[in-house]
Motif scaffolding. Structure first.
Motif, mmCIF file in Angstrom:
data_model
loop_
_atom_site.group_PDB
_atom_site.id
_atom_site.type_symbol
_atom_site.label_atom_id
_atom_site.label_comp_id
_atom_site.label_asym_id
_atom_site.label_seq_id
_atom_site.Cartn_x
_atom_site.Cartn_y
_atom_site.Cartn_z
ATOM 1 N N ILE A 1 48.962 40.214 39.149
ATOM 2 C CA ILE A 1 49.620 39.450 38.087
ATOM 3 C C ILE A 1 51.111 39.774 38.088
ATOM 4 C CG2 ILE A 1 49.743 39.093 35.596
ATOM 5 C CD1 ILE A 1 46.745 39.822 35.532
ATOM 6 N N ASN A 2 51.935 38.740 38.209
ATOM 7 C CA ASN A 2 53.386 38.951 38.334
ATOM 8 C C ASN A 2 54.149 38.796 37.031
ATOM 9 O OD1 ASN A 2 53.282 39.515 41.080
ATOM 10 N ND2 ASN A 2 53.528 37.368 41.677
ATOM 11 N N ASN A 3 53.635 38.017 36.076
ATOM 12 C CA ASN A 3 54.361 37.815 34.825
ATOM 13 C C ASN A 3 53.376 37.435 33.717
ATOM 14 O OD1 ASN A 3 53.799 35.018 35.155
ATOM 15 N ND2 ASN A 3 55.680 34.741 36.325
ATOM 16 N N GLU A 4 53.908 37.148 32.535
ATOM 17 C CA GLU A 4 53.054 36.848 31.384
ATOM 18 C C GLU A 4 52.183 35.613 31.632
ATOM 19 O OE1 GLU A 4 52.624 38.349 28.363
ATOM 20 O OE2 GLU A 4 53.781 40.066 29.089
ATOM 21 N N ALA A 5 52.762 34.597 32.262
ATOM 22 C CA ALA A 5 51.981 33.390 32.538
ATOM 23 C C ALA A 5 50.815 33.688 33.468
ATOM 24 C CB ALA A 5 52.876 32.304 33.131
ATOM 25 N N GLY A 6 50.990 34.653 34.341
ATOM 26 C CA GLY A 6 49.930 35.015 35.276
ATOM 27 C C GLY A 6 48.726 35.647 34.620
ATOM 28 N N LEU A 7 48.871 36.066 33.357
ATOM 29 C CA LEU A 7 47.741 36.671 32.642
ATOM 30 C C LEU A 7 46.608 35.673 32.419
ATOM 31 C CD1 LEU A 7 49.628 38.878 30.034
ATOM 32 C CD2 LEU A 7 48.204 39.683 31.925
ATOM 33 N N ALA A 8 46.889 34.381 32.595
ATOM 34 C CA ALA A 8 45.817 33.383 32.486
ATOM 35 C C ALA A 8 44.714 33.664 33.503
ATOM 36 C CB ALA A 8 46.388 31.979 32.685
ATOM 37 N N TYR A 9 45.075 34.287 34.632
ATOM 38 C CA TYR A 9 44.084 34.592 35.668
ATOM 39 C C TYR A 9 43.224 35.792 35.304
ATOM 40 C CZ TYR A 9 46.362 31.157 38.585
ATOM 41 O OH TYR A 9 46.850 29.970 39.075
ATOM 42 N N ALA A 10 43.548 36.476 34.205
ATOM 43 C CA ALA A 10 42.746 37.620 33.766
ATOM 44 C C ALA A 10 41.518 37.184 32.980
ATOM 45 C CB ALA A 10 43.595 38.572 32.925
ATOM 46 N N THR A 11 41.414 35.895 32.689
ATOM 47 C CA THR A 11 40.225 35.354 32.031
ATOM 48 C C THR A 11 39.499 34.448 33.014
ATOM 49 O OG1 THR A 11 41.180 35.466 29.814
ATOM 50 C CG2 THR A 11 39.364 33.936 30.146
ATOM 51 N N LYS A 12 38.222 34.677 33.169
ATOM 52 C CA LYS A 12 37.414 33.914 34.133
ATOM 53 C C LYS A 12 36.272 33.228 33.406
ATOM 54 C CE LYS A 12 36.051 32.759 38.347
ATOM 55 N NZ LYS A 12 36.880 31.907 39.244
ATOM 56 N N GLN A 13 36.052 31.959 33.738
ATOM 57 C CA GLN A 13 34.917 31.207 33.210
ATOM 58 C C GLN A 13 34.055 30.731 34.372
ATOM 59 O OE1 GLN A 13 36.704 28.175 30.636
ATOM 60 N NE2 GLN A 13 36.147 29.406 28.869
ATOM 61 N N ARG B 1 25.810 26.067 30.814
ATOM 62 C CA ARG B 1 26.074 27.359 30.186
ATOM 63 C C ARG B 1 27.323 27.943 30.842
ATOM 64 N NH1 ARG B 1 21.010 30.556 30.481
ATOM 65 N NH2 ARG B 1 20.558 29.273 28.654
ATOM 66 N N VAL B 2 28.218 28.513 30.046
ATOM 67 C CA VAL B 2 29.461 29.077 30.567
ATOM 68 C C VAL B 2 29.483 30.576 30.298
ATOM 69 C CG1 VAL B 2 31.973 29.080 30.413
ATOM 70 C CG2 VAL B 2 30.722 26.914 30.279
ATOM 71 N N ILE B 3 29.655 31.361 31.366
ATOM 72 C CA ILE B 3 29.861 32.799 31.270
ATOM 73 C C ILE B 3 31.357 33.058 31.324
ATOM 74 C CG2 ILE B 3 29.331 35.046 32.262
ATOM 75 C CD1 ILE B 3 26.870 33.567 31.309
ATOM 76 N N SER B 4 31.877 33.835 30.398
ATOM 77 C CA SER B 4 33.319 34.117 30.396
ATOM 78 C C SER B 4 33.560 35.602 30.179
ATOM 79 C CB SER B 4 34.034 33.304 29.317
ATOM 80 O OG SER B 4 33.542 33.617 28.036
ATOM 81 N N PHE B 5 34.632 36.088 30.784
ATOM 82 C CA PHE B 5 35.056 37.475 30.566
ATOM 83 C C PHE B 5 36.560 37.570 30.767
ATOM 84 C CE2 PHE B 5 33.547 37.077 34.961
ATOM 85 C CZ PHE B 5 34.590 37.596 35.712
ATOM 86 N N THR B 6 37.165 38.507 30.048
ATOM 87 C CA THR B 6 38.601 38.774 30.147
ATOM 88 C C THR B 6 38.796 40.211 30.593
ATOM 89 O OG1 THR B 6 39.131 37.160 28.423
ATOM 90 C CG2 THR B 6 40.786 38.842 28.887
ATOM 91 N N MET B 7 39.626 40.386 31.591
ATOM 92 C CA MET B 7 39.814 41.710 32.180
ATOM 93 C C MET B 7 40.497 42.646 31.184
ATOM 94 S SD MET B 7 38.368 41.099 34.994
ATOM 95 C CE MET B 7 38.688 42.653 35.807
ATOM 96 N N PRO B 8 40.019 43.889 31.060
ATOM 97 C CA PRO B 8 40.595 44.841 30.093
ATOM 98 C C PRO B 8 41.927 45.409 30.574
ATOM 99 C CG PRO B 8 38.886 45.905 31.386
ATOM 100 C CD PRO B 8 38.878 44.461 31.805
ATOM 101 N N ASP B 9 42.841 45.621 29.621
ATOM 102 C CA ASP B 9 44.111 46.302 29.901
ATOM 103 C C ASP B 9 44.945 45.583 30.964
ATOM 104 O OD1 ASP B 9 45.906 48.310 29.268
ATOM 105 O OD2 ASP B 9 45.202 49.644 30.866
ATOM 106 N N ALA B 10 44.773 44.266 31.086
ATOM 107 C CA ALA B 10 45.560 43.511 32.060
ATOM 108 C C ALA B 10 46.945 43.235 31.496
ATOM 109 C CB ALA B 10 44.862 42.204 32.403
ATOM 110 N N LYS B 11 47.963 43.393 32.322
ATOM 111 C CA LYS B 11 49.346 43.162 31.922
ATOM 112 C C LYS B 11 50.163 42.816 33.148
ATOM 113 C CE LYS B 11 49.728 48.201 31.841
ATOM 114 N NZ LYS B 11 49.914 49.374 30.957
#
Length: 674
Positions: free
Chosen positions: A76-88, A137-147
């Motif tokens: 992740i290179n910047n704040e906008a890149g944090l979108a990739y820390a959530t996966k569906q 059905r949608v499985i989702s998770f957000t990576m912890p402590d991502a910045k």
């Protein structure tokens, strides 16, 4: 020498990173230094690895199992890149009896702190499950402590009881440094593999053959003097086809404004199940040709059987059309009846979900329920109507024979030489005025006996707007105006959808053409609820920015608030087409009374600009007569899609329009000369 040595070290390091087998959990300090190549500026994120492997197995207990293994590592290179820390992750669950399963998730976030790689694992409590429909059905998770600066990594499996293989995405909105795709197909299932013909990046695939083992167990019971059961097993070899693809530095799919759905240009592998052979010799054919696709869909109880339904609506239909003479009148009446009778529940689908009878009686249904009902009623009225399969704009474009590539259905009517496309899911649609979500290149018309053909979905006729403005200067050198507008087709549809249920004052932002300082009053409309008639809008207003007094002279914008003040096409070049949705024609007429005590000193010259041999024209004329200045601007664009190779000339065409609209009429006081 030092310079060349440094280049050599960097090159060798790059080769080492590209060639290594990136295993899950083996994130190192070097991962935090990796950057995309061949880019002017670093993207929001970089996909260090995208790995996708698909295998099949067969067992006596569970039958066919498809296992799709995903492994991704992303920096992740910047704040906008944090979108990739959530996966569906979507799963097809059908009725629950044959559901896809999400298994073996491992995920962690890595941060480089004081030169040391620190890992934080994703906990089970951070994984969520939601049934978004009865089939999904949608499985989702957000990576912890991502910045910013983190490296995230996850791997999981999707276990499916189906032979159908989902498309494999090869391109993201950010670059992919390493990609690894592998599929092992059982020979008893025949697939056809395609690539998106609109994509700029096309993969190079390796094909091989192989074998896999299948063990079949059996038992035999004897009933002599003593009952005994003996067990045995046999091992069989099944032929396989192995498809592999590895590459480096996959370019990002960069979004461009007004390009429509960017997925239409994304590189992907499209896998279509063509046929299957059963172990005992049975053969099923699915999508080898369009005729097979059409026959299979037409043979479905949720499609073909719905078209033959009639008993429950015959009385309503007879009363509806008994006094109507022409097929066009009947078609419009049936369309409006279905729009009122059955409300759309928000779900797409080429198949009926509830069935047209239940939808009719309950007053609600999905797209398939509503538009298959529409086709059935039209046919029952003696009108030549057929269903048309559609892939909506957010679903991509089906270039090859496919059942799964379509997610929508509309109605087609042939009335002599006239053709009408209809969709009854929205309140303000009309003949040949479809919701914009449907206008995605072309649809597949399904005729009797499984015959089919392509038909264009985009309108051939322009949506028109005529604006008539009468203007008079007031004491403050502002222009008081009376405005009348006449809008047709999609220009009318846009206003109807937005404002039919709101107060008329809410229209102000749309009527002032972007001039927020313009004061608007006395708004009136006609035909707001008559969808097949032109929409008429009138209002009064004061244009405060129409004229500027400089040295006793008035510098006036001839088109007042209707002038094109800014070119919306900022990019100098494009990689993808410019999608304007539909052809358009506008005519603006401004009659401006010359204020007392002033005469015309100069006026803009009349001109005509032409784009691409007449596909687009802009005609601009200014005349003075009997104390009035009359300005007429005609804009016609007969196409909706501007290809990249034509974009620069179209942009110049529009720049010329903006520059012309910016020219001023100069009024000077009588008796005062330069």
């Amino acid at each position: 020498m030092k310079k060349y040595l440094g280049i050599l070290i960097i090159t060798l390091l790059s080769i080492q990173i590209n060639a290594q087998d990136l295993e899950y959990g083996e994130v190192e300090a070097i991962d935090f230094t990796l950057e995309a190549k061949y880019v002017k500026e670093q993207p929001d994120a970089v996909v260090i690895l995208k790995k996708e492997h698909i295998d099949f197995s067969i067992s006596q207990q569970s039958g066919l199992t498809q296992t799709r293994t995903i492994h991704e590592r992303i920096k992740i290179n910047n704040e906008a890149g944090l979108a990739y820390a959530t996966k569906q992750v979507p799963l097809y669950v059908n009725d629950g009896s044959k559901a896809e399963k999400f298994k073996n998730l491992e995920a962690a976030t890595y941060n480089l702190i004081d030169g040391e790689v620190k890992r934080k694992k994703l906990r089970k409590s951070g994984v969520f499950e939601e049934d978004t429909s009865d089939q999904l059905r949608v499985i989702s998770f957000t990576m912890p402590d991502a910045k910013t600066g983190s490296v995230i990594e996850y791997t999981y499996e999707i276990e499916s009881p189906y032979a159908v293989i989902d498309d494999i995405i090869l391109q993201y909105a950010v670059p992919i440094l390493n990609i690894d795709v592998r599929m092992v197909w059982l020979d008893r299932f025949k697939y056809q593999m395609h690539y998106n013909p609109r994509a700029k990046y096309i993969p190079k695939i390796d094909f091989n053959v192989g074998k896999t083992e299948y063990t079949k167990s059996s038992s035999e019971r004897s009933n002599d003097y003593i009952s005994n059961t003996s067990f045995s097993s046999s091992t069989y070899e099944l032929s396989t086809r192995i498809i592999e693809f590895k590459d480096f530095n996959i370019p990002a799919l960069k979004p461009e404004p007004m390009a429509g759905n960017m997925n239409n240009y994304r590189s992907e592998i499209i896998i279509e199940l063509i046929s299957s052979t059963q172990s005992r010799g049975g053969f099923n054919e699915y999508s080898s040709t369009w005729e097979v696709v059409s026959s299979n869909i037409l043979g479905s109880k949720n499609f073909g059987e719905q078209l033959n339904s009639s008993g429950f609506f015959e009385d309503d239909l007879e009363a509806l059309i008994k006094d109507l003479k022409t097929n066009k009148e009947k078609t419009e009446a049936i369309l409006n009846f279905v729009k009122r009778k059955v409300k759309w529940d928000g779900y797409y689908g080429k198949y009926a979900k509830n069935g047209v009878k239940d939808a009719f009686e309950e007053g609600s249904g999905n797209v398939g329920d509503i538009n298959l009902l529409l086709v059935a009623m039209l046919n029952n009225a003696g009108i030549d109507a057929s269903p048309v399969l559609v892939s909506t704009k957010d679903n991509g474009i089906p270039f090859f024979p496919t059942q799964d590539g379509f997610n929508y259905v509309i109605a087609h009517v042939q009335d002599g030489d006239n053709t009408y496309l209809l969709d009854a899911t929205e309140e303000h649609t009309a003949l040949n005025v479809l919701p914009l979500r449907v206008m995605n290149w072309q649809g597949r018309l399904i005729a009797e006996e499984g015959k089919s053909k392509w038909i264009p979905l985009f309108p051939s006729k322009e949506s028109k707007e005529i604006t008539l403005i009468s203007g008079v200067f007031n004491a403050d050198n502002e222009v008081d105006v009376t405005v009348q507008k006449r809008l047709t087709k999609y220009l009318a549809l846009n206003l109807r959808k937005k404002y039919s249920d709101s107060k008329l004052t809410a229209m102000q932002s749309s009527l002032n053409s972007g001039d927020d300082s313009m004061e608007i009053s006395n708004i009136e409309t006609q035909n707001m609820d008559i969808d097949d008639a032109p929409l008429l809008v009138s209002f009064d207003g004061t244009v405060t920015s129409a004229a500027e007094n400089i040295g006793g002279k008035l510098f006036v914008t001839p088109l007042l608030h209707e002038a094109n003040e800014e070119n919306p096409f900022k990019l100098e070049k494009r990689l993808h087409p410019l999608d304007l949705s539909y052809p358009v024609s506008t005519k603006t007429i401004v009659n401006l009374k010359i204020p007392d005590g002033f005469v015309v000193e100069t006026m803009p010259e009349s001109v005509k600009f032409v784009y691409n041999d007449g596909l687009g024209t802009y005609t601009y004329t200014v005349d003075e007569a009997n104390g009035f200045i009359s300005t007429v601007a005609d804009f016609d664009l007969n196409i909706y899609l501007i290809e990249p190779e034509n974009y620069e000339s179209f942009r110049e065409f529009f720049i010329s329009m903006v520059e012309k609209d910016a020219e001023k009429i100069v009024l000077r006081k009588i008796g005062k000369k330069n």
